[in-house]
Design a protein around this motif. Structure first.
Motif, PDB file in Angstrom:
ATOM      1  N   TYR A 119       1.054  -1.082  -0.371  1.00 29.44           N
ATOM      2  CA  TYR A 119       0.209   0.094   0.248  1.00 29.44           C
ATOM      3  C   TYR A 119       1.052   1.721  -0.170  1.00 29.44           C
ATOM      4  N   ARG A 120       0.332   1.851  -1.152  1.00 28.52           N
ATOM      5  CA  ARG A 120       1.485   3.406  -1.402  1.00 28.52           C
ATOM      6  C   ARG A 120       2.852   2.715  -1.146  1.00 28.52           C
ATOM      7  N   GLY A 121       3.985   1.853  -1.925  1.00 26.87           N
ATOM      8  CA  GLY A 121       4.919   1.714  -1.897  1.00 26.87           C
ATOM      9  C   GLY A 121       5.611   1.185  -0.493  1.00 26.87           C
ATOM     10  N   SER A 122       4.853   0.482   0.667  1.00 33.33           N
ATOM     11  CA  SER A 122       5.259   0.085   2.001  1.00 33.33           C
ATOM     12  C   SER A 122       4.263  -0.861   1.740  1.00 33.33           C
ATOM     13  N   ASP A 123       5.294  -2.440   2.640  1.00 32.45           N
ATOM     14  CA  ASP A 123       4.417  -4.062   3.070  1.00 32.45           C
ATOM     15  C   ASP A 123       3.976  -3.802   4.335  1.00 32.45           C
ATOM     16  N   TYR A 124       2.613  -4.968   3.755  1.00 36.00           N
ATOM     17  CA  TYR A 124       1.909  -4.700   5.092  1.00 36.00           C
ATOM     18  C   TYR A 124       1.202  -5.871   5.416  1.00 36.00           C
ATOM     19  N   ILE A 125       0.799  -6.458   6.666  1.00 39.90           N
ATOM     20  CA  ILE A 125       0.205  -7.767   6.318  1.00 39.90           C
ATOM     21  C   ILE A 125      -0.770  -7.844   7.457  1.00 39.90           C
ATOM     22  N   VAL A 126      -2.739  -7.248   6.621  1.00 35.05           N
ATOM     23  CA  VAL A 126      -3.438  -7.271   7.682  1.00 35.05           C
ATOM     24  C   VAL A 126      -4.619  -8.769   7.931  1.00 35.05           C
ATOM     25  N   TYR A 127      -5.239  -9.144   8.695  1.00 37.09           N
ATOM     26  CA  TYR A 127      -5.711  -9.618   9.373  1.00 37.09           C
ATOM     27  C   TYR A 127      -6.951  -9.599   9.626  1.00 37.09           C
ATOM     28  N   ILE A 128      -7.634 -10.347   9.242  1.00 41.93           N
ATOM     29  CA  ILE A 128      -9.078  -9.998   8.942  1.00 41.93           C
ATOM     30  C   ILE A 128      -9.999 -11.320   9.664  1.00 41.93           C
ATOM     31  N   ASN A 129     -10.219 -11.328  10.793  1.00 44.10           N
ATOM     32  CA  ASN A 129     -11.380 -12.348  11.378  1.00 44.10           C
ATOM     33  C   ASN A 129     -12.000 -13.136  10.804  1.00 44.10           C
ATOM     34  N   ALA A 130     -11.750 -14.015  10.828  1.00 41.18           N
ATOM     35  CA  ALA A 130     -12.531 -15.322   9.725  1.00 41.18           C
ATOM     36  C   ALA A 130     -14.274 -15.779  10.071  1.00 41.18           C
ATOM     37  N   LEU A 131     -14.366 -15.561  10.926  1.00 42.56           N
ATOM     38  CA  LEU A 131     -15.790 -15.586  12.233  1.00 42.56           C
ATOM     39  C   LEU A 131     -16.148 -14.096  11.542  1.00 42.56           C
ATOM     40  N   THR A 132     -15.680 -13.333  12.470  1.00 37.76           N
ATOM     41  CA  THR A 132     -16.611 -11.920  12.356  1.00 37.76           C
ATOM     42  C   THR A 132     -16.907 -11.690  11.402  1.00 37.76           C
ATOM     43  N   GLY A 133     -15.518 -10.989  10.591  1.00 37.98           N
ATOM     44  CA  GLY A 133     -14.965  -9.637   9.750  1.00 37.98           C
ATOM     45  C   GLY A 133     -14.221  -8.862  10.255  1.00 37.98           C
ATOM     46  N   ASN A 134     -13.852  -8.552  11.185  1.00 37.76           N
ATOM     47  CA  ASN A 134     -13.154  -8.085  12.184  1.00 37.76           C
ATOM     48  C   ASN A 134     -12.111  -7.465  11.670  1.00 37.76           C
ATOM     49  N   GLU A 135     -11.596  -6.400  11.782  1.00 34.56           N
ATOM     50  CA  GLU A 135      -9.914  -6.263  11.098  1.00 34.56           C
ATOM     51  C   GLU A 135      -9.430  -6.280  12.624  1.00 34.56           C
ATOM     52  N   GLU A 136      -8.368  -7.228  13.106  1.00 35.34           N
ATOM     53  CA  GLU A 136      -7.985  -7.627  14.070  1.00 35.34           C
ATOM     54  C   GLU A 136      -6.480  -6.902  14.122  1.00 35.34           C
ATOM     55  N   GLN A 137      -6.031  -6.994  13.124  1.00 30.40           N
ATOM     56  CA  GLN A 137      -4.342  -6.470  13.011  1.00 30.40           C
ATOM     57  C   GLN A 137      -3.896  -5.901  11.915  1.00 30.40           C
ATOM     58  N   ILE A 138      -3.529  -5.074  12.036  1.00 31.01           N
ATOM     59  CA  ILE A 138      -2.118  -4.310  10.644  1.00 31.01           C
ATOM     60  C   ILE A 138      -1.005  -4.831  10.579  1.00 31.01           C
ATOM     61  N   LEU A 139      -0.209  -5.160  10.548  1.00 30.61           N
ATOM     62  CA  LEU A 139       1.110  -5.045  10.709  1.00 30.61           C
ATOM     63  C   LEU A 139       2.402  -4.632   9.830  1.00 30.61           C
ATOM     64  N   GLN A 140       3.192  -3.857   9.217  1.00 30.67           N
ATOM     65  CA  GLN A 140       4.259  -3.154   8.279  1.00 30.67           C
ATOM     66  C   GLN A 140       5.448  -3.827   8.289  1.00 30.67           C
ATOM     67  N   ILE A 141       5.943  -3.903   6.991  1.00 24.86           N
ATOM     68  CA  ILE A 141       7.411  -5.006   6.870  1.00 24.86           C
ATOM     69  C   ILE A 141       8.536  -4.288   6.681  1.00 24.86           C
ATOM     70  N   ILE A 142       8.963  -4.005   7.108  1.00 20.57           N
ATOM     71  CA  ILE A 142      10.176  -3.628   7.752  1.00 20.57           C
ATOM     72  C   ILE A 142      11.449  -5.020   6.945  1.00 20.57           C
ATOM     73  N   LYS A 143      11.895  -4.410   5.504  1.00 18.99           N
ATOM     74  CA  LYS A 143      12.802  -4.977   4.871  1.00 18.99           C
ATOM     75  C   LYS A 143      14.418  -3.900   4.707  1.00 18.99           C
ATOM     76  N   ASP A 144      15.369  -4.877   4.851  1.00 20.32           N
ATOM     77  CA  ASP A 144      16.908  -3.938   4.716  1.00 20.32           C
ATOM     78  C   ASP A 144      17.697  -5.306   4.678  1.00 20.32           C
ATOM     79  N   GLU A 145      18.984  -4.891   4.739  1.00 19.71           N
ATOM     80  CA  GLU A 145      20.350  -5.751   4.452  1.00 19.71           C
ATOM     81  C   GLU A 145      20.123  -7.470   5.808  1.00 19.71           C
ATOM     82  N   ASN A 146      19.334  -6.830   6.174  1.00 17.91           N
ATOM     83  CA  ASN A 146      19.880  -8.083   7.665  1.00 17.91           C
ATOM     84  C   ASN A 146      18.749  -8.857   8.082  1.00 17.91           C
TER      85      ASN A 146
END
Length: 456
Positions: A424-451
């Motif tokens: 999303y807009r040049g950055s990587d994310y993970i979005v978790y949607i509750n498979a029972l209720t459809g609620n948005e449970e969590q959003i994580l941003q993925i930070i990648k570097d040489e390490n």
């Protein structure tokens, strides 16, 4: 001919003596080089821990004063990261988990409670008086921690303390003197940390969660002799020259998974560089292992090869259906996170960490504490939402690269979610949607570097 025989024998003996002296000097020099490298590593870890705790204290003080929601979110994020870094460095010190049980609890709760308050801010809720009092208590504990670390630093400097002598056996008097200084300070720190009042909130390191029993251990109590055999077998019987148990510490009962702790002395390695291992008293499972040997800075193993070796290692130890998640390179090694999979569902609470040395591919770290705390026979529910229905809960301009079912921890519970990875807009994310209720449970941003890769 007789004369020739007379001088041949002494000449051979002389050459043998010279070779023996040269070999002995080389062994002595190698041993000293290893000792210096190990000592420098321990000294660096100690000062890193001290610096991270100082940053925790300073940022807690600022967070208590700040009246800005945005500023508080930034400060709490810094507290969370500094506490995690301090715990990571502390775990690499030549001390047992039991000796730092209460301190590790404090660091975990400082990080976890900060995250809890970040979520409170983002939900638009004000911080309550009770939450402010909890922050004040964490700040007082970090202050007490820093005072004891400063005293310890002063005493170590005055007495020419060597961390590596905590493990050395060549000079019992020096070792016992050093241990007395170090252990006395640890007891003072632990005593202060142990007085932390309960933090009542819904988080993975809340007191309610910390007091729960491990789910993945057998009920059978294992005697120390059997645990010692298990430790030998886990490391490799043919690789172990000697093994002995070491002191579990005053707060052994506070460790989340009570364990026997051992020094293992590998063959063809200096006795000052033992491998440390913890074997659970219940069930006899190896909970953690660390090999603090210096790692050569010349990288010879690729990340892909290191991951393959780590995965093979887990399979050999009986952990099947583990998939690699993220990794991080540091101190000449690479630390992989592996998670369990069942019925095509990724189960994040069942986490195992494996560290591989990049100079020769040796496994130098293993931590299955999260796995044994959470692993159980699960009755995985059928999703109420289809993948397409869950996708509709995510922003339409979120470019999804992959999706799957996953179980994630949330407070006291485990939640079945659809996991969407994307950009999303040049950055990587993970979005978790509750498979029972459809609620948005969590959003994580993925930070990648040489390490490697981190998620926030």
């Amino acid at each position: 001919m007789e004369r020739r025989r007379w001088w041949i024998a002494p000449s051979i003996l002389g050459i043998a003596l010279i070779l023996a002296l040269a070999w002995g000097y080389n062994e002595y020099r190698t041993k000293n080089e290893l000792g210096v490298a190990l000592e420098n590593n321990y000294q660096r870890l100690f000062f890193d821990v001290k610096k991270h705790i100082e940053n925790v204290q300073v940022n807690l003080s600022k967070a208590m004063l700040s009246n800005s929601r945005d500023q508080n979110v930034l400060l709490l994020s810094q507290i969370m990261n500094e506490a995690y870094f301090a715990q990571d460095k502390l775990s690499q010190m030549p001390i047992t988990h039991a000796e730092t049980a209460a301190t590790e609890k404090f660091l975990n709760q400082a990080a976890d409670y900060s995250y809890h308050l970040i979520q409170t801010h983002l939900a638009g809720k004000p911080i309550t008086n009770e939450q402010m009092a909890a922050l004040a208590n964490l700040q007082q504990n970090s202050s007490a921690f820093n005072e004891e670390l400063a005293k310890l630093q002063s005493e170590l400097a005055d007495k020419d303390f060597l961390f590596s002598s905590l493990n050395a056996r060549q000079n019992k008097k020096i070792r016992e003197g050093n241990q007395k200084i170090f252990q006395t300070t640890l007891v003072n720190i632990e005593k202060n940390m142990a007085e932390t009042p309960e933090l009542i909130y819904d988080g993975p390191f809340s007191d309610q969660m910390l007091n729960r029993k491990p789910q993945g251990l057998d009920n059978r109590n294992v005697p120390q002799e059997e645990a010692q055999r298990i430790a030998r077998d886990f490391f490799g019987v043919n690789r172990v020259k000697d093994i002995d148990a070491f002191e579990e510490g005053k707060h052994a009962s506070e460790v989340r998974i009570p364990s026997y702790t051992f020094n293992l002395y590998p063959k063809n390695a200096s006795r000052e560089l033992p491998v440390y291992m913890g074997v659970s008293k219940r069930g006899g499972h190896v909970i953690w292992m660390t090999n603090p040997r210096p790692v050569n800075s010349n990288t010879k193993i690729s990340i892909e090869e290191a991951q393959r070796r780590a995965l093979n290692y887990l399979e050999q130890k009986g952990f099947e259906n583990m998939e690699p998640n993220y990794y991080q390179k540091y101190d000449g090694g690479v630390l992989f996170n592996f998670v369990n999979t069942e019925q095509n569902v990724t189960i994040y609470p069942d986490l195992i960490k494996v560290k591989v040395a990049l100079d020769n591919g040796e496994i130098i770290g293993f931590d299955a504490s999260a796995y044994y705390m959470n692993h159980q026979n699960r009755d995985i529910e059928e999703p109420e939402l289809t993948l397409e229905e869950a996708r509709e809960k995510v922003r339409t301009d979120f470019e999804i690269n992959s999706s799957r079912l996953a179980i994630i921890p949330k407070g006291k519970n485990e939640i079945l979610c659809y996991e969407f990875k994307g950009n999303y807009r040049g950055s990587d994310y993970i979005v978790y949607i509750n498979a029972l209720t459809g609620n948005e449970e969590q959003i994580l941003q993925i930070i990648k570097d040489e390490n490697g890769t981190l998620t926030f």
